[in-house]
Every structure is written in C-alpha cells, then in structure tokens.
Design a protein around this motif. Structure first.
Motif, mmCIF file in Angstrom:
data_model
loop_
_atom_site.group_PDB
_atom_site.id
_atom_site.type_symbol
_atom_site.label_atom_id
_atom_site.label_comp_id
_atom_site.label_asym_id
_atom_site.label_seq_id
_atom_site.Cartn_x
_atom_site.Cartn_y
_atom_site.Cartn_z
ATOM 1 N N UNK A 3 -0.436 -54.934 56.761
ATOM 2 C CA UNK A 3 0.860 -54.264 56.786
ATOM 3 C C UNK A 3 1.246 -54.015 58.243
ATOM 4 N N UNK A 4 2.462 -54.365 58.633
ATOM 5 C CA UNK A 4 2.876 -54.110 60.031
ATOM 6 C C UNK A 4 2.744 -52.622 60.357
ATOM 7 N N UNK A 45 -1.855 -38.106 52.477
ATOM 8 C CA UNK A 45 -1.149 -39.308 52.926
ATOM 9 C C UNK A 45 0.302 -39.280 52.436
ATOM 10 N N UNK A 46 0.492 -38.829 51.191
ATOM 11 C CA UNK A 46 1.854 -38.689 50.651
ATOM 12 C C UNK A 46 2.691 -37.779 51.561
ATOM 13 N N UNK A 47 2.097 -36.693 51.992
ATOM 14 C CA UNK A 47 2.808 -35.758 52.867
ATOM 15 C C UNK A 47 3.193 -36.403 54.193
ATOM 16 N N UNK A 48 2.292 -37.209 54.744
ATOM 17 C CA UNK A 48 2.587 -37.901 56.007
ATOM 18 C C UNK A 48 3.740 -38.893 55.815
ATOM 19 N N UNK A 49 3.647 -39.664 54.733
ATOM 20 C CA UNK A 49 4.705 -40.657 54.489
ATOM 21 C C UNK A 49 6.045 -39.966 54.253
ATOM 22 N N UNK A 75 -3.777 -50.498 49.455
ATOM 23 C CA UNK A 75 -3.589 -50.517 47.997
ATOM 24 C C UNK A 75 -2.885 -49.269 47.487
ATOM 25 N N UNK A 76 -3.237 -48.141 48.083
ATOM 26 C CA UNK A 76 -2.607 -46.885 47.662
ATOM 27 C C UNK A 76 -1.112 -46.872 47.999
ATOM 28 N N UNK A 77 -0.813 -47.194 49.244
ATOM 29 C CA UNK A 77 0.590 -47.091 49.688
ATOM 30 C C UNK A 77 1.448 -48.152 48.994
ATOM 31 N N UNK A 78 0.960 -49.369 48.974
ATOM 32 C CA UNK A 78 1.759 -50.414 48.340
ATOM 33 C C UNK A 78 1.779 -50.241 46.820
ATOM 34 N N UNK A 79 0.756 -49.571 46.283
ATOM 35 C CA UNK A 79 0.773 -49.243 44.851
ATOM 36 C C UNK A 79 1.929 -48.317 44.517
ATOM 37 N N UNK A 80 2.182 -47.366 45.413
ATOM 38 C CA UNK A 80 3.323 -46.464 45.195
ATOM 39 C C UNK A 80 4.645 -47.224 45.292
ATOM 40 N N UNK A 81 4.644 -48.271 46.118
ATOM 41 C CA UNK A 81 5.844 -49.127 46.185
ATOM 42 C C UNK A 81 6.001 -49.878 44.865
ATOM 43 N N UNK A 83 5.077 -49.002 42.002
ATOM 44 C CA UNK A 83 5.467 -48.085 40.921
ATOM 45 C C UNK A 83 6.915 -47.628 41.059
ATOM 46 N N UNK A 84 7.585 -48.029 42.134
ATOM 47 C CA UNK A 84 8.990 -47.642 42.315
ATOM 48 C C UNK A 84 9.161 -46.246 42.883
ATOM 49 N N UNK A 85 8.082 -45.721 43.471
ATOM 50 C CA UNK A 85 8.135 -44.366 44.036
ATOM 51 C C UNK A 85 8.516 -44.424 45.521
ATOM 52 N N UNK A 86 7.968 -45.397 46.211
ATOM 53 C CA UNK A 86 8.310 -45.646 47.610
ATOM 54 C C UNK A 86 8.964 -47.022 47.718
ATOM 55 N N UNK A 87 9.700 -47.213 48.784
ATOM 56 C CA UNK A 87 10.177 -48.552 49.123
ATOM 57 C C UNK A 87 10.046 -48.726 50.628
ATOM 58 N N UNK A 88 9.999 -49.973 51.032
ATOM 59 C CA UNK A 88 9.916 -50.244 52.466
ATOM 60 C C UNK A 88 11.206 -49.787 53.130
#
Lengths: 149, 355
Positions: A3-4, A45-49, A75-81, A83-88
């Motif tokens: 991931x960049x 990590x969620x709080x940081x993001x 895997x965690x961060x992109x997993x949230x992506x 799931x539609x919770x985060x996006x780039x």
C-alpha cells in the motif's frame, strides 16, 4: 502489492454510523445491515485513520513490523475498505487532520488488528417487519421476517 | 381491513413538493367538509407542535394518547401537524402511483422524498404522511374509527420522529421508568418482560415514561421523554388490578391484551423528561430474585437499536446515528428478571438513588 505510504482513507459516513465507546469502536453499515466491533489495536488504528493518518504514518507508529505484521495491518485496513466502511481518499486535506490524535512514530507495540463482523440484526435493519405483514395485518409478519410487539 | 377507495395521485412527475401540496389540498378539503375539531399545542421533547384535526374521529382515537403533552402557551409553534381521515371528512387522500411506489422502503416513498419533503405510506394500515422539514406535516388515515391499537397507542410516530431527528432525538423501542431525578431505559426484544415491568413499577409508585416507545436524545447524559401515555397489560397480568383501572381490551394477533391511559389514572406519576441513568436489558430468569450485572455497549446496541429502527418508519439513517451516540454516554446492565416484582421495583428504586 504494498500500500502506498501516502494513501489515506475516508470514512464512508453516509453509509455507516460509528461510535467509540469505552475503547471499542462499534460500526453499523446501513446497506448491508452488518455491524462491527473493533477492540484493542483495531480500535486504536481506527482512531488514527479517523484522525486522518496516512497508511505510512500508521505503519510507522509501530516499533518494528515483520512481514506477517505488514500483511495483518494491510488486511485489516483494506478489509474495512472491502466492507464499505472506509474508502481510499481522493483529495488529501492536511487541515482536516486531527493532529493531536495522529500516531507517534515507533511508539506502539504491534498486535494484529482485527474486526468482528456480525449479521444477526440484518432482518430488522434491512427488512420491514412492520410493513411486510401477511394478509391478517400487523403483527403477523410474512414468513421469514421478524414479529414485533 | 377497509378496502381503499382512494383515487390515485394526479402528480405524474415524481416531485416531492407536488405530492406534499396534494396532501395539503386534501386536508383543506377535509376542513371545508368537516371543520377543525381540535387545535392543540403539544410540547414534545422541547419542540412546540400545533396539532390540528379536521373532523373529530381521528382526534377521538389518538389525542387521548398524547393528552399529557398538551400545553397552554402563547408561544409560536415550531411545527404544525394536520391530521384527518378520509371516511369522516369525505376528503380522500390521493394514493401514490405505481411510479411513486417504485422505491418504497421502510414505509418511506423515496421517489417523492428529498432533503426537504418526506412521504410515508404505511400500506397495511392505509396511512399516508407527508412532512416538510421546514415545519409542516399532514397525516391521513383511511378510516380512523377502525384504527388498530398499533396506531392508537403510538400515533403519528413517523411524523414525530422526523421532527425529532432534526433535534438529535429518536423514538426508541424501550420502556422507561424512573424517579424525580432520573430514568431507566429498559430495552429488549418482544416478550423480554419490559412492558410488564414498566407497569409493575408504575403500580408500585415509580414515575413512568413508557412501556414500549419513548424519546431518547444523544446529549451527554442522554435524556428520555414520555411520548405516549399508554400502558398495556397482558391477559395474565390483569387479575388483581382490573377493578382499579379503566382497562380497554384489544387483540394483537392471537393475543388478548388490555390498555389504559396513564395520565387519567396516574397523572402525577408521568415523568415528562429525565436524564437517563442506565440502559437495562431484561431477561426473565424464572428465579424469584432480580439482580443487575454489567453489560457491554455492544449488548446495549443489540437490545436497543434494531427494534427501535424497525418500529419507527424512517426516511434516512439518522436514528442509528442518534442511538449509537447516546449509547456512548450510557452505562448498560443486564437485568436478570425474577418473579418477585416487589423486590425488582425496590431494587430499581435503590439503583436510581445510587445505592
């Protein structure tokens, strides 16, 4: 594919409700009816993001990341992506970042972050148990939907 | 169920404002035909609402449930709600067309709703509601004389809730009791004992807000308000109190129940508003003694949120956000519900006092 390090993430606010309660992030996804619990490192990590950290800042927050650790974090961060919770993120706004909530470099011992996903509320959040009644009317729900009283 | 004789809407383009104006015209026709029977001011979670009825049938059926909210004031209302029924006013509210019903989810007609206007169609009950978020709403029953208890006991919930959401409040599926200082929310799935417990607390002198639906804010601490002054009792719970209360029987599904208006029998015990001390999740244990044990926020969310969302027709997801935010400020406990209701109520009184 790494991931960049300058990638950042946006919370898909219109599709979710989220709240940090006693160190646990609880997230409800409206479209799927799923909900999620993030504890411990996952909540950190969620709080940081949420504060606007880039992926690089998150990964550098940990003392030393081994190959498996990098995969777990990704895997965690992109997993949230997924799931539609985060996006780039698409338009980085440094002024929108909450500087006091961003991670400090190299200060955190890594533990693999994970989220717990639940779907047991889908039938109430997505279906319409009041509206979807059989010919006898409420409270006789159609087969398969929940009854209310 | 009465079969519908309503004409279809004459709005051929799905314009939210146009369907709203069609509702306003139908109400004005109802007023010309039957006059305005009641024009009252209600204070609902701090919001002053003028409630006008065309004809007297709808008000006879639903106003007693809201009577405790009536306020005598010269203040200007923030909202005006208009209510009527087709049958007694001879003013039929046009039905949504097939095009309008194309995106009909959670009772909301999304094709004729936008950021300003919201249209709800509770098809099974033949209720149409129209809300202009700038402060005006119309609600029309087909025949109010045959309203089911679902509506009589909790009328206009979609209209109230849309107005409340704009103030950070949500109607939640919870019983609420308390003392002069604070309230306890009691939330759980149907048949978990919350309604019976609320009535038991009322009969033992505690303050009362609801047995089923009340208002919750996302303040810190969250506050709860009484919205509907009804209490319902199951057949098996009636026995010793039946002679003391003006009970009215009704049937819900296969089950016979009774209800009464709390403000007529216990006017001093209604608790209009209070900070919420805790959320309790009841579970009937079969043991004689009740007790409390700590629960997690996730437990609280599971108990409170899904049934609240499914019980209240809604146009958006404001409710989920409000409830989750409120949970962030609420201690949550499991209430292991024993059979000794005297002990249970004493325990809750002590808990409210902080002992």
């Amino acid at each position: 594919m790494p991931i960049p390090s300058d990638r950042y993430y946006e919370i898909v606010e219109q599709d979710i409700a989220h709240e940090m309660i006693d160190g646990e992030a609880i997230i409800i996804h409206f479209k799927s009816g799923n909900y999620y619990s993030l504890n411990g490192m996952a909540a950190i990590v969620w709080g940081w993001l949420q504060a606007g950290s880039t992926y690089g800042e998150v990964s550098e927050a940990f003392e030393e990341l081994k190959t498996d650790d990098v995969a777990a974090l990704r895997g965690f961060v992109e997993g949230l992506v997924s799931e539609g919770i985060l996006r780039h993120g698409t338009s980085f706004d440094s002024h929108a970042r909450k500087a006091d909530l961003l991670p400090l470099s190299g200060h955190t011992v890594f533990l693999a972050p994970q989220f717990d996903k639940y779907n047991d509320m889908q039938h109430l959040l997505l279906s319409d148990p009041i509206h979807e009644v059989d010919e006898r009317g409420w409270p006789h729900a159609v087969a398969g939907s929940d009854q209310t009283s | 169920m009465t079969s519908s004789v309503r004409p279809l809407s004459r709005i051929y383009e799905t314009l939210p404002g146009a369907y709203f104006r069609e509702a306003r015209e139908a109400y004005q026709r109802a007023v010309r035909n039957a006059g305005i029977s009641h024009n009252v001011l209600l204070r609902v979670a701090g919001i002053l609402i003028q409630l006008r009825f065309a004809g007297d049938v709808a008000q006879r059926m639903i106003l007693p449930t809201l009577a405790h909210l009536i306020e005598d004031t010269k203040d200007t209302p923030q909202w005006i709600f208009h209510c009527w029924d087709d049958a007694s006013t001879r003013s039929a509210m046009p039905m949504p067309t097939a095009e309008m019903k194309n995106d009909h989810r959670r009772n909301c007609l999304h094709k004729v709703s936008d950021r300003r206007y919201v249209a709800f169609y509770q098809e099974w009950m033949e209720v149409l509601s129209f809300i202009d978020r700038e402060g005006e709403a119309y609600a029309c029953y087909l025949d109010a004389s045959s309203l089911p208890m679902y509506e009589r006991a909790a009328p206009l919930r979609q209209v109230f809730n849309t107005a409340l959401n704009l103030r950070g409040c949500q109607i939640v599926h919870a019983a609420a009791v308390g003392d002069n200082e604070a309230s306890l929310l009691i939330a759980g799935p149907p048949r978990s004992g919350k309604s019976t417990l609320a009535v038991q607390c009322l009969l033992r002198g505690m303050r009362y807000q609801s047995d089923d639906l009340c208002i919750l804010s996302h303040d810190c601490p969250p506050r709860s308000w009484s919205l509907y002054n009804v209490a319902k009792i199951r057949e098996e719970g009636v026995g010793p109190i039946s002679s003391e209360l003006p009970l009215e029987a009704f049937t819900e599904g296969e089950e016979r129940k009774y209800f009464f208006h709390v403000n007529t029998s216990f006017p001093d015990q209604i608790l209009p508003v209070a900070p919420v001390k805790a959320l309790l999740i009841p579970k009937i244990t079969g043991e004689p003694i009740s007790r409390l044990s700590p629960a997690t926020a996730l437990d609280g969310m599971r108990a409170l949120l899904p049934y609240s969302i499914s019980e209240v027709p809604t146009a958006d997801n404001s409710g989920e956000k409000i409830i989750l935010k409120a949970l962030g400020h609420l201690p949550v406990y499991h209430l292991h519900l024993g059979s000794n209701s005297d002990q249970t109520c004493l325990m809750l009184k002590d808990f409210l006092r902080g002992s």
